[in-house]
Structures are given as structure tokens and as C-alpha cells.
Design a protein around this motif. Sequence first.
Motif, PDB file in Angstrom:
ATOM      1  N   ASN A 114       0.859  -1.170   0.000  1.00 51.48           N
ATOM      2  CA  ASN A 114       0.000   0.000   0.000  1.00 51.48           C
ATOM      3  C   ASN A 114       0.907   1.235   0.000  1.00 51.48           C
ATOM      4  O   ASN A 114       1.735   1.403   0.885  1.00 51.48           O
ATOM      5  CB  ASN A 114      -0.900  -0.024   1.247  1.00 51.48           C
ATOM      6  CG  ASN A 114      -1.865   1.138   1.293  1.00 51.48           C
ATOM      7  OD1 ASN A 114      -1.500   2.282   1.053  1.00 51.48           O
ATOM      8  ND2 ASN A 114      -3.120   0.839   1.628  1.00 51.48           N
ATOM      9  N   HIS A 115       0.719   2.087  -0.998  1.00 53.67           N
ATOM     10  CA  HIS A 115       1.550   3.285  -1.153  1.00 53.67           C
ATOM     11  C   HIS A 115       1.573   4.124   0.132  1.00 53.67           C
ATOM     12  O   HIS A 115       2.614   4.667   0.525  1.00 53.67           O
ATOM     13  CB  HIS A 115       0.969   4.097  -2.321  1.00 53.67           C
ATOM     14  CG  HIS A 115       1.636   5.399  -2.584  1.00 53.67           C
ATOM     15  ND1 HIS A 115       2.721   5.518  -3.412  1.00 53.67           N
ATOM     16  CD2 HIS A 115       1.373   6.647  -2.120  1.00 53.67           C
ATOM     17  CE1 HIS A 115       3.094   6.791  -3.454  1.00 53.67           C
ATOM     18  NE2 HIS A 115       2.294   7.500  -2.685  1.00 53.67           N
ATOM     19  N   LEU A 116       0.425   4.206   0.780  1.00 58.36           N
ATOM     20  CA  LEU A 116       0.331   5.018   2.006  1.00 58.36           C
ATOM     21  C   LEU A 116       1.151   4.395   3.132  1.00 58.36           C
ATOM     22  O   LEU A 116       1.710   5.095   3.975  1.00 58.36           O
ATOM     23  CB  LEU A 116      -1.131   5.156   2.442  1.00 58.36           C
ATOM     24  CG  LEU A 116      -2.049   5.795   1.396  1.00 58.36           C
ATOM     25  CD1 LEU A 116      -3.495   5.753   1.855  1.00 58.36           C
ATOM     26  CD2 LEU A 116      -1.625   7.225   1.130  1.00 58.36           C
ATOM     27  N   GLY A 118       3.896   2.898   2.627  1.00 55.90           N
ATOM     28  CA  GLY A 118       5.258   3.328   2.312  1.00 55.90           C
ATOM     29  C   GLY A 118       5.552   4.668   2.972  1.00 55.90           C
ATOM     30  O   GLY A 118       6.563   4.831   3.666  1.00 55.90           O
ATOM     31  N   HIS A 119       4.647   5.647   2.760  1.00 51.67           N
ATOM     32  CA  HIS A 119       4.842   6.959   3.396  1.00 51.67           C
ATOM     33  C   HIS A 119       4.852   6.813   4.920  1.00 51.67           C
ATOM     34  O   HIS A 119       5.635   7.445   5.618  1.00 51.67           O
ATOM     35  CB  HIS A 119       3.712   7.913   3.009  1.00 51.67           C
ATOM     36  CG  HIS A 119       3.847   8.518   1.645  1.00 51.67           C
ATOM     37  ND1 HIS A 119       4.955   9.255   1.274  1.00 51.67           N
ATOM     38  CD2 HIS A 119       3.010   8.526   0.567  1.00 51.67           C
ATOM     39  CE1 HIS A 119       4.788   9.687   0.023  1.00 51.67           C
ATOM     40  NE2 HIS A 119       3.618   9.255  -0.428  1.00 51.67           N
ATOM     41  N   ALA A 120       3.950   5.974   5.433  1.00 47.84           N
ATOM     42  CA  ALA A 120       3.764   5.869   6.892  1.00 47.84           C
ATOM     43  C   ALA A 120       4.998   5.310   7.591  1.00 47.84           C
ATOM     44  O   ALA A 120       5.285   5.676   8.726  1.00 47.84           O
ATOM     45  CB  ALA A 120       2.541   5.006   7.200  1.00 47.84           C
ATOM     46  N   VAL A 138       0.692  14.686   3.764  1.00 45.91           N
ATOM     47  CA  VAL A 138       0.152  15.783   2.943  1.00 45.91           C
ATOM     48  C   VAL A 138       0.772  15.721   1.558  1.00 45.91           C
ATOM     49  O   VAL A 138       1.932  16.071   1.361  1.00 45.91           O
ATOM     50  CB  VAL A 138       0.414  17.163   3.596  1.00 45.91           C
ATOM     51  CG1 VAL A 138      -0.656  17.505   4.606  1.00 45.91           C
ATOM     52  CG2 VAL A 138       1.787  17.254   4.261  1.00 45.91           C
ATOM     53  N   SER A 139      -0.014  15.252   0.581  1.00 48.95           N
ATOM     54  CA  SER A 139       0.512  15.142  -0.775  1.00 48.95           C
ATOM     55  C   SER A 139      -0.524  15.638  -1.768  1.00 48.95           C
ATOM     56  O   SER A 139      -1.505  16.276  -1.392  1.00 48.95           O
ATOM     57  CB  SER A 139       0.898  13.689  -1.057  1.00 48.95           C
ATOM     58  OG  SER A 139      -0.261  12.905  -1.164  1.00 48.95           O
ATOM     59  N   GLY A 140      -0.286  15.332  -3.055  1.00 48.50           N
ATOM     60  CA  GLY A 140      -1.222  15.789  -4.076  1.00 48.50           C
ATOM     61  C   GLY A 140      -2.540  15.029  -4.033  1.00 48.50           C
ATOM     62  O   GLY A 140      -3.571  15.521  -4.484  1.00 48.50           O
ATOM     63  N   GLY A 310       8.635  12.788  -0.883  1.00 47.74           N
ATOM     64  CA  GLY A 310       7.772  12.678  -2.056  1.00 47.74           C
ATOM     65  C   GLY A 310       7.760  11.227  -2.512  1.00 47.74           C
ATOM     66  O   GLY A 310       8.373  10.359  -1.878  1.00 47.74           O
ATOM     67  N   ASP A 311       7.065  10.948  -3.615  1.00 47.27           N
ATOM     68  CA  ASP A 311       6.938   9.553  -4.040  1.00 47.27           C
ATOM     69  C   ASP A 311       8.274   8.970  -4.495  1.00 47.27           C
ATOM     70  O   ASP A 311       9.018   9.595  -5.237  1.00 47.27           O
ATOM     71  CB  ASP A 311       5.894   9.452  -5.155  1.00 47.27           C
ATOM     72  CG  ASP A 311       4.500   9.678  -4.593  1.00 47.27           C
ATOM     73  OD1 ASP A 311       4.356   9.684  -3.353  1.00 47.27           O
ATOM     74  OD2 ASP A 311       3.571   9.840  -5.386  1.00 47.27           O
ATOM     75  N   ASN A 312       8.556   7.773  -4.034  1.00 50.15           N
ATOM     76  CA  ASN A 312       9.821   7.102  -4.355  1.00 50.15           C
ATOM     77  C   ASN A 312       9.627   5.603  -4.125  1.00 50.15           C
ATOM     78  O   ASN A 312       8.609   5.188  -3.566  1.00 50.15           O
ATOM     79  CB  ASN A 312      10.941   7.660  -3.469  1.00 50.15           C
ATOM     80  CG  ASN A 312      10.742   7.305  -2.006  1.00 50.15           C
ATOM     81  OD1 ASN A 312      11.182   6.263  -1.547  1.00 50.15           O
ATOM     82  ND2 ASN A 312      10.033   8.145  -1.255  1.00 50.15           N
TER      83      ASN A 312
HETATM   84 ZN    ZN Z   1       2.606   9.625  -2.271  1.00 51.11          ZN
END
Ligand code: ZN
Length: 361
Positions: A114-116, A118-120, A138-140, A310-312
Motif C-alpha cells: 500500500n503506497h500510504l 510506504g509513506h507511513a 500531505v501530498s497531491g 515525495g513519491d519514491n
Molecule cells: Zn505519495
Amino acid sequence: MTRILGIETSCDETAAAVIEKSGNDTKILSNVVLSQIADHAAFGGVVPEIAARAHVEALDGVVKAALDEAGLSLQHIDAIAATAGPGLIGGLIVGLTTAKAIAAASGKTLIPVNHLEGHALTARLTDGIDFPYLLLLVSGGHTQIVHVEGVGRYQRWASTIDDALGEAFDKTAKLLGLPYPGGPSVEMAAADGDPARFAFPRPLKGESRPDFSFSGLKAAVRREATALAPLSEKDIADICASFQQAVTETLTDRVARSLDRFQETHPDLEIPALVVAGGVAANQAIRAALDTLCEKAGFRLIAPPLRLCGDNAAMIAWAGLERLEAGLEEEETLGFAPRPRWPLDQASAPLFGAGKRGAKA
Ligand code: ZN
Ligand code: KG4
């Protein structure tokens, strides 16, 4: 030693990375991010069809670049972690299918991520922090506060009820004729502007519910810009500065609610942590305001470096590794279908129904 190849294609970055963990030491061996900004700039936003096609064209080369930079070939990799959602379906299909093909051909484990998540979990890779902590994403596409209790254990405490914060920056920029992506353009223009010239609304400020809202703010910017047209450079700078000021004030007011709740939930934590992630975390005014807020509330603010904010794909590889170590990997992942909507917290229903704008997951 465990080595993971990560793949990220959920929006407008084609990314691949290799991380290596040995004992307690984790290294990012490569982190290749190919931005599609130039492909979408003329349209003032991400065009899903263009994004999907660009991922198809770029992904093989990006994966190869990540392996080359790490000095490894596939045989040295233990598992492949790929973003399976949430995001634009075209990109998700490209990334996940490629990961499945590599996994099937090389006999490696596939971990849909899950992309989120990843951020988390990024702050655990960059700062080695322990659970629990509070995440402000906080992203796009996302604006939410998540109570992170452990790998796979997330509670969404707050979310936008309409636009994401990055989306509000992007739309404001578009309205003012500033280049895409809007966040950096608005921040740059705001530097020369007067933040007190326009009294834009501070949506939900002071309300007891913890959520965010930005669409009223965007509408107010549109009204002001229309009334003033044609806009001088000074008008644009003042609008941007006043917009950023309003955003910062409402954001910190909203975040403060969740900091209080976190402290009530975990009274024994000596120095609780707020982790900020997502592209908007690059904004210096927002960073500074969060810094002040955290200092007052007795929190530590953790902001991963921008290339990991940011996304990576390093964050996807890391989330895959965390899942693997927690024994959370799913079986039969070769049949895993991409999920354009995939809430991190399955228990909290999205604030908006599927297909509507706003709370994207
Ligand atoms: Zn993202
Ligand atoms: O996390 P990210 O790279 O991609 C996703 O949306 O998942 O975030 C991109 C968003 C865009 O909306 C962009 O305008 C915003 O982050 N952004 C900023 C800044 N830099 C990027 N917003 C405000 N200030 C910035 N300096």
C-alpha cells in the motif's frame, strides 16, 4: 542479509530502488525516481493516460538503473515489493504486472504494498523511530493524520473532506497561471508577497472535529483573482502569500487536535513524535509552522529528507521489508489485483464515497 527491490508507479513518478538490511543496519543501495512532470506540465496536472503510457515506456529502464546503481543483478534480490494501490489504475497495473513478471521469472517473493504504508513507515527507515507515532501525510492526493501503532496497524484520525492539500496548491497555481506542479510555484511566488493583504478563510479552524477542508479556500482565491483580473505580479505574489498563510493556520489548528488526542492516548511516552510525509512537506512555511507547533506541544517533528518524502520506491521496498519481517506477507500474490482505492485503515470508511473527489483512500 535481505535485499528488496521496490517499484512505485501509482502516480506520475516511475521509480525503482534497492534496499539492503543486514542485522539492524539498513542501506538504500539505489533510489531512482523518474519524474513525469514535463509530460504533464502543458495540461496543468497529471493526465492518467499519459502517465500510464510513460510508466510502460520507462519502467524497465528504471528498474535496470536501480539494479545497476546498486551493483546487483536480480539473483541477489530476495523479494520484490511493488505499489498495488491506492493510485491511478493504469500506473498501478504497469508497476504491479512488471513486478509479478520479474517475481515469476526469477522465483522471488512478490510483496504488494500500500503506497500510504510506504509513506507511513519511511521515518523508521530514515530515523529508526519506534511505534507508536503520529503521521501527517500531505501530498497531491492525500491529506490525513494516521495513528501508526505498528506494521499493518493504522488508524486514520483525520482526513480531508474535499481537496487534498497538494491539490489545493496545484489548483491555486493553475488559476493564477503559475507552472505545474503548483506547490513549489506558489511557495516561490509567496516569498515576495504580503500574507495579510487578503483575508482568505481558514476552513474548519477552531472546530472540534479533527478533519481538514481546502475547497472553500480555493473558491475564495478564485473569487479574489476574478475580481482583480488582470492580475499584476504583485497581486499574484500577495494572493499566494495570503493563501499559504491561510493554509498554514488551518493546517496547524487541525493537527493540534490530533496531537492532543495522541498525548491522551499515550500519556507515558516521554517525547511523542509527529512524522510529516508527502510532497507538501517540502513547503518551508508549513515546515516552520509545524516545528513551532510541535515545540509548544512537546512533540518531536520528524521530516524525512525530501527525496524520501515525495513519491519514491525506497519507501515501497522498506514497507515490503517491514511486512516480510512482521510475517505479514500474503500468499498467492501473483494473483493480487491492483486497488485504485485502498484505505490504510480498513476500519474507517472514506469520508467521501468511491468515485467522488476528496479523501482518496
Ligand atoms: Zn505519495
Ligand atoms: O507526495 P507527492 O510527491 O506525490 C503525491 O501526490 O503522491 O506530492 C506532490 C504534491 C503536489 O501537489 C505538489 O504541488 C505538492 O506536493 N508540493 C508542494 C511543494 N512541493 C510539492 N506543496 C507546497 N509547497 C511545496 N514546496
